[in-house]
Design an enzyme around this catalytic site. Sequence first.
Site, PDB file in Angstrom:
ATOM      1  N   ASP A 203       0.870  -1.173   0.000  1.00 32.33           N
ATOM      2  CA  ASP A 203       0.000   0.000   0.000  1.00 32.33           C
ATOM      3  C   ASP A 203       0.907   1.224   0.000  1.00 32.33           C
ATOM      4  OD1 ASP A 203      -2.649   1.336   0.300  1.00 32.33           O
ATOM      5  OD2 ASP A 203      -1.781   2.003   2.203  1.00 32.33           O
TER       6      ASP A 203
ATOM      7  N   GLU B 221      -1.525  -1.740  -5.489  1.00 36.00           N
ATOM      8  CA  GLU B 221      -2.709  -1.027  -5.943  1.00 36.00           C
ATOM      9  C   GLU B 221      -2.372  -0.127  -7.127  1.00 36.00           C
ATOM     10  OE1 GLU B 221      -6.397   1.447  -3.876  1.00 36.00           O
ATOM     11  OE2 GLU B 221      -4.443   1.387  -2.909  1.00 36.00           O
TER      12      GLU B 221
ATOM     13  N   ASP C  30      -3.353   1.302   7.185  1.00 34.02           N
ATOM     14  CA  ASP C  30      -2.483   1.026   6.050  1.00 34.02           C
ATOM     15  C   ASP C  30      -2.072  -0.437   5.981  1.00 34.02           C
ATOM     16  OD1 ASP C  30      -2.553   3.727   5.320  1.00 34.02           O
ATOM     17  OD2 ASP C  30      -0.928   4.210   6.701  1.00 34.02           O
TER      18      ASP C  30
END
Length: 377
Positions: free
Chosen positions: A185, A269, A351
């Site tokens: 992330d 991502e 996170d």
Amino acid sequence: MEVKRAYRFRFYPTPEQEAILARTFGCARFAYNHMLRLRTDAWYQRQERVGYHETSAALTALKKTPEHAWLNEVSSVPVQQALRHLQTAFANFFAKRAKYPNFRRKDGVQSAEYTTSAFKWDGSSLTLAKMKESLAIRWSRAIPKGAKVTTCTVSKDTAGRYHVSMLCDDSVSAKKKAKGEVGIDLGLTHFAILSTGEKIAAPNMFRKNEKKLAKLSRRLAKKQKGSANRLKAKLKVARMHAKVADARRDFLHKLSTRLINENQVIAIESLAVSNMQKNRSLAKSISDASWSEFVRQLTYKAQWYGRTLVGIDRWYPSSKRCSDCGHTVAKMPLFVRTWTCPECGSIHDRDVNAARNVLAAGLAVSAHGESVNPMSL
């Protein structure tokens, strides 16, 4: 696996070589700008399309005129390659991968590309066309034996440094299969948060040098245009920017290489960085992070070394979804850094939880194929 691989080195030209390179840079830049103007005028004035072959013929005719005879003083290869680069720029524009080509500036980065007919490489020394001596290259690493050098691109950056990039036909073998699997992330306070719980601090190279850069920029603004002192001040600013860029690039390469070595599957991502940079409050920090460059490095290194890199849809609710039970909350404001799942009672770091969800979605995609939509998991 056969790949195209570039090895970039710094070199220190002699005064004679520096003069030859300056003329070569100037001729290549002139050819690029002249033909860009020719193609632009042909379209907007006569709706006529001009391609590479037409510009090549125009360049040949241009060299025969007395006022442009100086184009013949340098190797013809870099000048001709400039036209190929212009053709590539237009191809990218028409394919909507880039904006309309810009004119090259005299005070910007200068470059010249030499193909095999315009340089000599014996495995230890490089000599360019029109030069008697080989380049004094600082060999920071060795070029693999048997690698065929196809092109050499010589460049001079705004900080006055000379580099040569040697493009080779090289073979890369896959690394041994790794046991690790990781979800990533990306963030600003922490550059990367891993599904293992590790948080990698953001280097913030620009932010750390921002005050010094601002001070040097103010000094530059006060110098008289065209003066020697202005050139000195401008060089100091360029050197500081180069220092920031080099440190950032070093950090990204070391981190991407480490993740490739340790993990067989990497899930990350997909971010629309260009859209995110429209946020005036975060644009500078996002640019400083260089997420796009990090993903680019992961992509080609994973391809080279037999790793699986999976991109997860940016609309996948990784932060709002519980990584333990799968419950998804309706809203998750940015100021919420820890939260408790109302379904199972698990306490999550925002996170780390997102990184774990990214990994889970990535494993599902790699197991079932690219057609699987992470949004449906």
